[in-house]
Motif scaffolding. Structure first.
Motif, mmCIF file in Angstrom:
data_model
loop_
_atom_site.group_PDB
_atom_site.id
_atom_site.type_symbol
_atom_site.label_atom_id
_atom_site.label_comp_id
_atom_site.label_asym_id
_atom_site.label_seq_id
_atom_site.Cartn_x
_atom_site.Cartn_y
_atom_site.Cartn_z
ATOM 1 N N LEU A 6 0.827 -1.206 0.000
ATOM 2 C CA LEU A 6 0.000 0.000 0.000
ATOM 3 C C LEU A 6 0.860 1.254 0.000
ATOM 4 O O LEU A 6 0.682 2.133 -0.842
ATOM 5 N N LEU A 7 1.791 1.332 0.938
ATOM 6 C CA LEU A 7 2.524 2.582 1.128
ATOM 7 C C LEU A 7 3.445 2.927 -0.035
ATOM 8 O O LEU A 7 3.537 4.087 -0.426
ATOM 9 N N TYR A 8 4.154 1.954 -0.540
ATOM 10 C CA TYR A 8 5.188 2.261 -1.522
ATOM 11 C C TYR A 8 4.825 1.876 -2.940
ATOM 12 O O TYR A 8 5.630 2.066 -3.848
ATOM 13 N N VAL A 31 1.726 9.951 7.313
ATOM 14 C CA VAL A 31 0.700 9.630 8.314
ATOM 15 C C VAL A 31 0.965 8.258 8.922
ATOM 16 O O VAL A 31 0.780 8.055 10.126
ATOM 17 N N TYR A 32 1.427 7.320 8.101
ATOM 18 C CA TYR A 32 1.756 5.988 8.624
ATOM 19 C C TYR A 32 2.838 6.098 9.693
ATOM 20 O O TYR A 32 2.683 5.595 10.799
ATOM 21 N N GLY A 33 3.930 6.737 9.348
ATOM 22 C CA GLY A 33 5.036 6.879 10.296
ATOM 23 C C GLY A 33 4.644 7.637 11.546
ATOM 24 O O GLY A 33 5.005 7.243 12.664
ATOM 25 N N LEU A 34 3.897 8.703 11.379
ATOM 26 C CA LEU A 34 3.460 9.480 12.547
ATOM 27 C C LEU A 34 2.534 8.671 13.447
ATOM 28 O O LEU A 34 2.638 8.744 14.675
ATOM 29 N N SER A 35 1.646 7.904 12.832
ATOM 30 C CA SER A 35 0.738 7.095 13.659
ATOM 31 C C SER A 35 1.517 6.037 14.430
ATOM 32 O O SER A 35 1.233 5.786 15.607
ATOM 33 N N VAL A 36 2.525 5.435 13.799
ATOM 34 C CA VAL A 36 3.328 4.431 14.496
ATOM 35 C C VAL A 36 4.149 5.085 15.610
ATOM 36 O O VAL A 36 4.198 4.584 16.739
ATOM 37 N N GLY A 65 -6.813 -4.938 7.995
ATOM 38 C CA GLY A 65 -7.574 -5.561 6.916
ATOM 39 C C GLY A 65 -8.791 -4.741 6.524
ATOM 40 O O GLY A 65 -9.061 -4.535 5.335
ATOM 41 N N LEU A 66 -9.517 -4.250 7.522
ATOM 42 C CA LEU A 66 -10.692 -3.424 7.229
ATOM 43 C C LEU A 66 -10.300 -2.092 6.603
ATOM 44 O O LEU A 66 -11.011 -1.569 5.739
ATOM 45 N N GLY A 67 -9.158 -1.543 7.029
ATOM 46 C CA GLY A 67 -8.676 -0.301 6.430
ATOM 47 C C GLY A 67 -8.406 -0.460 4.941
ATOM 48 O O GLY A 67 -8.788 0.385 4.128
ATOM 49 N N LEU A 68 -7.759 -1.563 4.580
ATOM 50 C CA LEU A 68 -7.489 -1.813 3.161
ATOM 51 C C LEU A 68 -8.767 -2.171 2.413
ATOM 52 O O LEU A 68 -8.982 -1.722 1.286
ATOM 53 N N LEU A 69 -9.602 -2.970 3.034
ATOM 54 C CA LEU A 69 -10.850 -3.386 2.404
ATOM 55 C C LEU A 69 -11.791 -2.193 2.182
ATOM 56 O O LEU A 69 -12.603 -2.206 1.249
ATOM 57 N N ALA A 79 -10.058 8.580 1.591
ATOM 58 C CA ALA A 79 -10.108 7.126 1.784
ATOM 59 C C ALA A 79 -8.701 6.544 1.879
ATOM 60 O O ALA A 79 -8.431 5.682 2.727
ATOM 61 N N VAL A 80 -7.786 7.008 1.039
ATOM 62 C CA VAL A 80 -6.406 6.526 1.089
ATOM 63 C C VAL A 80 -5.740 6.989 2.379
ATOM 64 O O VAL A 80 -5.028 6.221 3.037
ATOM 65 N N LEU A 81 -5.990 8.230 2.765
ATOM 66 C CA LEU A 81 -5.441 8.754 4.016
ATOM 67 C C LEU A 81 -5.909 7.912 5.205
ATOM 68 O O LEU A 81 -5.114 7.531 6.069
ATOM 69 N N ALA A 82 -7.192 7.572 5.235
ATOM 70 C CA ALA A 82 -7.734 6.736 6.315
ATOM 71 C C ALA A 82 -7.117 5.337 6.283
ATOM 72 O O ALA A 82 -6.760 4.784 7.331
ATOM 73 N N ALA A 83 -6.969 4.759 5.099
ATOM 74 C CA ALA A 83 -6.379 3.423 4.989
ATOM 75 C C ALA A 83 -4.932 3.422 5.477
ATOM 76 O O ALA A 83 -4.503 2.496 6.174
ATOM 77 N N VAL A 84 -4.186 4.463 5.151
ATOM 78 C CA VAL A 84 -2.789 4.563 5.595
ATOM 79 C C VAL A 84 -2.735 4.707 7.111
ATOM 80 O O VAL A 84 -1.925 4.054 7.783
ATOM 81 N N PHE A 85 -3.613 5.538 7.683
ATOM 82 C CA PHE A 85 -3.641 5.684 9.144
ATOM 83 C C PHE A 85 -4.018 4.364 9.817
ATOM 84 O O PHE A 85 -3.392 3.964 10.800
#
Length: 187
Positions: A6-8, A31-36, A65-69, A79-85
């Motif tokens: 997803l990310l890359y 957003v992924y890195g910040l959330s982690v 799984g639900l984020g990607l789904l 939607a992509v921002l939410a999936a990444v978070f």
């Protein structure tokens, strides 16, 4: 597979197709890195206190799984921002619990922690290498939203499988009590 796929791979291509500029795509990926960075330390404390590490892995799998789904039902920048978070939240939930659970398994004490942890790291790296290839193959065959959604569905299926096959009864409780006592002495 999901994280790197997803990310890359999928997110930058999809956002570029939407006409989002490169700097905004970079911000979405951050957003992924910040959330982690923000969530993982807080969640790790809860993982350390919990006797049921597998629940964090299962919750992380469900969230990721639900984020990607969700990209099957929703589209666009948000939607992509939410999936990444949600993928970052998933990593925060499951990441600390995976190692903690693995180190408590009886079989790990037989094989040795060094060998077991290197095997886990190798499996992680294999997933990171194959992620863009597998997600790319799905994107090429069924489209970007559907490809990411199928990846999320597989993530959910793997989580359900883990729910049924993980048995914390295989955990070495004697070792767990010793490590808890050592941890209490260290603090």
């Amino acid at each position: 597979i999901c994280q790197v796929g997803l990310l890359y791979y999928a997110a930058p291509i999809y956002l570029n197709e939407l006409g989002i500029n490169q700097s905004s795509i970079g911000r979405v990926l951050m957003v992924y890195g910040l959330s982690v960075v923000c969530l993982a330390p807080l969640i790790s404390k809860q993982v350390d206190r919990s006797r049921r590490k597998s629940w964090f892995i299962i919750l992380g799998g469900l969230v990721g799984g639900l984020g990607l789904l969700s990209l099957y039902h929703f589209s666009g920048f948000t939607a992509v921002l939410a999936a990444v978070f949600l993928l970052g939240l998933s990593s925060s939930l499951a990441g600390a619990a995976q190692s903690a659970l693995a180190l408590r398994l009886k079989v790990i004490h037989t094989v040795g922690t060094g060998k077991a942890m290197s095997f886990q790291r190798a499996a992680d790296k294999l997933g990171q290498m194959t992620g863009p290839i597998l997600v790319g193959a799905m994107v090429a065959s069924i489209g970007i939203e559907n490809g990411v959604a199928v990846t999320g569905g597989i993530f959910l299926l793997a989580t359900v499988l883990f729910l049924f096959i993980s048995k914390e009864s295989a955990i070495d409780t004697e070792w767990d009590e010793e490590s808890a006592a050592l941890g209490a002495e260290d603090s």
